[in-house]
Design an enzyme around this catalytic site. Sequence first.
Site, short mmCIF file in Angstrom:
data_model
loop_
_atom_site.label_atom_id
_atom_site.label_comp_id
_atom_site.label_asym_id
_atom_site.label_seq_id
_atom_site.Cartn_x
_atom_site.Cartn_y
_atom_site.Cartn_z
N GLY A 1 0.83 -1.20 0.00
CA GLY A 1 0.00 0.00 0.00
C GLY A 1 0.86 1.25 0.00
N GLN A 2 0.32 2.31 -0.61
CA GLN A 2 1.07 3.55 -0.64
C GLN A 2 0.10 4.71 -0.54
OE1 GLN A 2 3.63 2.88 -3.94
NE2 GLN A 2 5.39 3.78 -2.93
N GLY A 3 0.50 5.76 0.10
CA GLY A 3 -0.42 6.89 0.21
C GLY A 3 0.33 8.12 0.68
N GLY A 4 -0.43 9.15 1.01
CA GLY A 4 0.18 10.39 1.45
C GLY A 4 1.02 10.20 2.70
N GLY B 1 2.81 7.53 3.51
CA GLY B 1 4.03 6.77 3.32
C GLY B 1 3.75 5.45 2.64
N THR B 2 4.51 4.43 3.00
CA THR B 2 4.41 3.15 2.31
C THR B 2 4.17 2.03 3.31
OG1 THR B 2 6.08 4.03 0.84
CG2 THR B 2 5.62 1.70 0.63
N VAL B 3 3.33 1.06 2.92
CA VAL B 3 3.13 -0.10 3.77
C VAL B 3 3.74 -1.33 3.09
CG1 VAL B 3 1.45 -1.55 4.96
CG2 VAL B 3 0.96 0.86 4.59
N LYS C 1 4.60 -0.10 8.33
CA LYS C 1 4.29 1.20 7.75
C LYS C 1 5.50 2.11 7.92
CE LYS C 1 1.03 4.71 8.93
NZ LYS C 1 -0.32 5.00 9.34
N ASP D 1 -10.72 10.01 9.77
CA ASP D 1 -10.53 9.58 8.38
C ASP D 1 -11.22 8.24 8.15
OD1 ASP D 1 -9.76 9.93 5.81
OD2 ASP D 1 -7.65 9.47 6.11
#
Length: 761
Positions: A434-437, A439-441, A454, A555
Amino acid sequence: MGISKEIQFIIILLMLPTTFFVTSFPADFPLAKPNCTDKCGNISIPYPFGTTQDCNYQHPYFWVTCNQTSNPPKLFVWNSTIEISNISLDGQLKLLQYISQDCYFQNGTRNTYNAPFIRLPLYMTVNNTANRFTILGCDTYGFITGRRQNRNYETGCTAMCDALDDLEQGSCTGVGCCQTSIPKDVWEVNLTMRSYNNNSDVWAFNKCNYAFLVEESAFKFSPENLTNLDAVEKLPMVVDWAIGNGTCEDASANSSSYACKGLHSECYKPTNGYGYRCRCTVGYQGNPYLDEGCTQDYMMTIADINECIDSTLNNCTENEYCANTVGGFHCKCKKGYKKEGPGQGCVHGQSLAYRLAAGLALGVIVMLLVICLIYLELKRRSSNEDKKKNFLQNGGTLLQEKLKQIERNTARLIYSLTELRKATNNFHESMIIGQGGFGTVYKGIIENKIVAIKQSKEVSSNQVDQFVNEIVVLSQINHKNVVKLLGCCLEGQVPLLVYEFISNGTLYEHLHCKQPKTSNDDFLNWDRRLNIALETAGVLSYLHTDAFTTIIHRDVKSSNILLDNNFTAKVSDFGASKLVHLDQPHLTISVQGTFGYLDPEYMETGQLTEKSDVYSFGAVLVELLTGMRVISRNRPEEEKNFVMFFLSKLRGKRLFDVLDDGIVREENKEQLIQVANLAQVCLNRKGKDRPTMKQVAMELGGLKRDGKHPWAPENEHNYKSQEMEYLLDDGSNSKDDYGNSTSAGYDTSRGHLILPMNDAR
Ligand SMILES: *[C@@H]1O[C@H](CO)[C@@H](O)[C@H](O)[C@H]1NC(C)=O
Ligand SMILES: *[C@@H]1O[C@H](CO)[C@@H](O)[C@H](O)[C@H]1NC(C)=O
Ligand SMILES: *[C@@H]1O[C@H](CO)[C@@H](O)[C@H](O)[C@H]1NC(C)=O
Ligand SMILES: *[C@@H]1O[C@H](CO)[C@@H](O)[C@H](O)[C@H]1NC(C)=O
Ligand SMILES: *[C@@H]1O[C@H](CO)[C@@H](O)[C@H](O)[C@H]1NC(C)=O
Ligand SMILES: *[C@@H]1O[C@H](CO)[C@@H](O)[C@H](O)[C@H]1NC(C)=O
Ligand SMILES: *[C@@H]1O[C@H](CO)[C@@H](O)[C@H](O)[C@H]1NC(C)=O
Ligand SMILES: *[C@@H]1O[C@H](CO)[C@@H](O)[C@H](O)[C@H]1NC(C)=O
Ligand SMILES: *[C@@H]1O[C@H](CO)[C@@H](O)[C@H](O)[C@H]1NC(C)=O
Ligand SMILES: *[C@@H]1O[C@H](CO)[C@@H](O)[C@H](O)[C@H]1NC(C)=O
Ligand SMILES: *[C@@H]1O[C@H](CO)[C@@H](O)[C@H](O)[C@H]1NC(C)=O
Ligand SMILES: *[C@@H]1O[C@H](CO)[C@@H](O)[C@H](O)[C@H]1NC(C)=O
C-alpha cells in the site's frame, strides 16, 4: 492483561524522548541562516557562527573559515590556524591543539617544539572543568601561563619516574604523567617545559617529554604514550563560547543586538567566562539564536502535555483551578469552594467555620507547596546544566528495564532496523502492499508471522506528529476490530510501525475493484456488509465513548477498513486521529480528511466533533448499500458526489434504483430500507441532528439480530432495546405500520428517524 501491556507501552513512550530523538532525529531544525553554509565536512556550523559576513553574528566575532580542499575539510577560527572540530549550541566548542615536545639525544642535542601560544577571541574561554594541563615524561616539569580576566595566572606540574614499571595505566598523579586543572575565565594559554637532567638518567626509555592542554575525557594515559605520542599531531580541548561581554540584562535592553531570538528563546549566564548565552525554553528545541529558531519539542510534549495551559484539554470549571500532573491533570476547588460530593462540581463553602478550616488547611498546603517549589527550583538550578544528560541516562536505563520486563512477557514492542530489513527483503518493491500520502506499507515476515510495516514518507515535523499520534492513540485502544500495533522501530531515518497483517485487503477493494459475483466466497453479500457496518460502528462507538478518552478517527472511509479472511472488519490508520476531552467536544483544528467522506459542517466551521466521524460512517453505509464509490469523475454530473445523489434518490422514494443489485433480496428489503434511513440521518447536514455512534451501533445491532429471526412485525418490540424505540420514533405512525412497509416506493415520512439529541449522552 491487555491493559497492562498498553500501559507499559505508554510508559516506554514516555521514556522515548531520550533515545528517540538522539537516535532518529538529529537536528530536525535549521542550524544556520537561510542560504548559509551549515556544514564543513561533517562539522556543523550553527548560527551565530558562519563562514561569511552575512551568515555570522557580529562579524568578525563568529567568523569561521572552512578549508574544503583538505581531506576531510577543516574548520578554523577566523582565518587563524586554530582548528575547530565541533561546535555545540550549548556553548561549547572543540579546538584541536598542537602538542609541545622537548626531546633529548645522547649526543647532547635538544630538539624542542613549542605549541603556538593560544590567544582566544574575546568571546571564548578555556573550559575549566573539561580540560587538564598534562605533562608526560620521567624527568620533566612544565608551566601553563596566560591571562584570565585582566590578570595573569600560572600553574605547573612535575612528572618523574625511574623505570617504566613505575608507570600506571590511567594514572596521572606525577609518575610519568601529571595533570592539573586550570582556573576559570582563562583566554590566553602559553605552555613551557623543562627537564631537570636533560633526561640523562632516563634516556634509555624516555627521550621526549610532552606538554598539552587536553579534554580530560579524550586522553587516557598509557605507558606507551611516552613513545607513541609523536604520531599524534593534535589533541582536542574544550572552549566555552558566549555572546558579547555583558550580562543578560544589559544585552536584552538593546534589542537590535540581542542574540536570543523569538518567543521561546531565553538568556542565561554561563558559569565560565564573559557574556551571555541563549537556550530554548523547556519543551522547545532548536537554535535559539535564529529568528523563531526554537520549535516545539514533540517528545517533550508527549511526555507531558500541560492540559492546564489549554482550556480545551481540561474540564475544570470556573470554580476550580487546574493542577498539571505528568500524563494528566487534576481539578481542585478554588479557595472558599468545596466539593459537594464525588463527581460533582465545587460550590461555595457553607459555614464560616468551614471556610476558616479550609483557609487554614489551604494555608498549610500552600506553604508546603511553596517549600516544595523552592526546593525543586533550587534542585533544578543546581542540576540544570546536567539535566539533559541525566534525563538521557535515567531514561535510557529505565527504558532498558522496561524492555526486559516486556520481553519476559513475550510481547514485542521495539524492533531493530536489521530485523525489519530482513523481514521485507530490504524494503523491496515487491513487498509493497500500500502507498499513500502517509508513506508506504510493506508486507514482512517476522518469526514466521506475517506483519504489515508502515514507513512514513519523511521525517517532517508533520509526519513525526502523525507517527507519534498514531502510537499514542493505538496504544490506548484495545479492541478486536482495530488493527493491532505490534511495535515500532526507532533506528531508521524514518520511523517504522509494525502491525498485525490483515489478509483480505480493504473494504474499498472489495466493493470497487472486484467483478461482482465472480466468486461467491469472495463476494460481499448483504450479511457480510451488515456485519462490517456493525463492527465498524462498534469501533467508532468505542472510540467516542468507551476508550479512556474520546478519540475522533477523522478519516473513516472504506479504504481504512481492512478485512480478514472471515470478513471481519479491522479499522486502521489513526494518523489523523484526535484525542478530545469529553466535556470539550468542540475542537477547532485544521480540516483534514478525505473528500466525499468529509463532514460538510466541519469543512465549513473547522469545528471537529465526534459527529464528523458519524457523517463519514454514513458515507461508508452508502457505499455498502450501493457498491458505488462516493466520489467519481467518470459519472454524470449529478452522480459525481454519490452521497448527494443517494440522498436525492432516497427523498424521491427511488431507493431501490441505486442499491447494489447483488445484495437485494426479497427477505432483506426491510433491512436495506432501515440501513438506508440510518445512512440518511448520519449524513444530516447539521452535526447535532446526527445520531451518536453508540445509537448507530445499537440500531445496526438490532437489525442484525432481527435478521436472524423470521422477520415478524409483532416481535419487533421484543428485539429492540429501549434506546432503539425512541431512536425509531416515528411520530404519528405506529411501529406496526412501519414494520409492514415493504414496498420499494418507500415513505420517508414514516421511516424517518428522529433522534433525541439532548439525551444523547
Ligand atoms: C537564497 O538564495 C536563493 C537563490 O540563490 C534566493 O532566491 C533567495 O532569495 C535567497 N534567500 C535568502 C533568504 O537570502
Ligand atoms: C567525521 O568525518 C571523519 C572523516 O571523514 C570521520 O572519521 C568521523 O567519524 C566523522 N564524524 C562523525 C561524527 O560523523
Ligand atoms: C559534536 O558534539 C556533539 C555533542 O556535544 C555530538 O553529539 C556530535 O556528534 C559532535 N559532532 C562531531 C562531528 O563530532
Ligand atoms: C587548505 O588545505 C590544503 C591541504 O591541507 C592546503 O594545501 C591549503 O593551503 C589550505 N588552504 C588554505 C586557504 O588554508
Ligand atoms: C585574515 O583576514 C584578515 C581580514 O580579512 C586579514 O587582514 C588577515 O591578513 C588574514 N590573516 C591571515 C593569516 O590570512
Ligand atoms: C644527535 O642525534 C640526533 C639523532 O640521533 C641527530 O638528529 C642529530 O643531528 C645529532 N646531533 C649531533 C650534533 O650530532
Ligand atoms: C610563553 O612563555 C614563554 C616562557 O614563559 C615566554 O618566553 C613566551 O614569550 C610566552 N609567549 C607569549 C606569546 O607570551
Ligand atoms: C643539559 O644540557 C645543556 C646543554 O644542552 C647543558 O648546558 C646542561 O648543563 C645540561 N644539564 C644537565 C643537568 O645535565
Ligand atoms: C596512548 O597510548 C594508548 C596505548 O597505546 C593509545 O591507544 C592511545 O591512543 C595513546 N594516546 C594518544 C593521545 O595517542
Ligand atoms: C565589551 O566589549 C566592548 C566591545 O567589544 C568593549 O568596548 C567593552 O570595553 C567591553 N567591556 C568589558 C567590560 O570588557
Ligand atoms: C565545560 O564543558 C562541559 C562539556 O564538555 C560542559 O558541560 C560544562 O558546562 C562546561 N563548563 C563550563 C564552566 O561552562
Ligand atoms: C473531568 O474529566 C474526568 C475524566 O478525564 C472525569 O473523571 C471528571 O469527572 C470530569 N469532571 C467534571 C467536573 O466533569
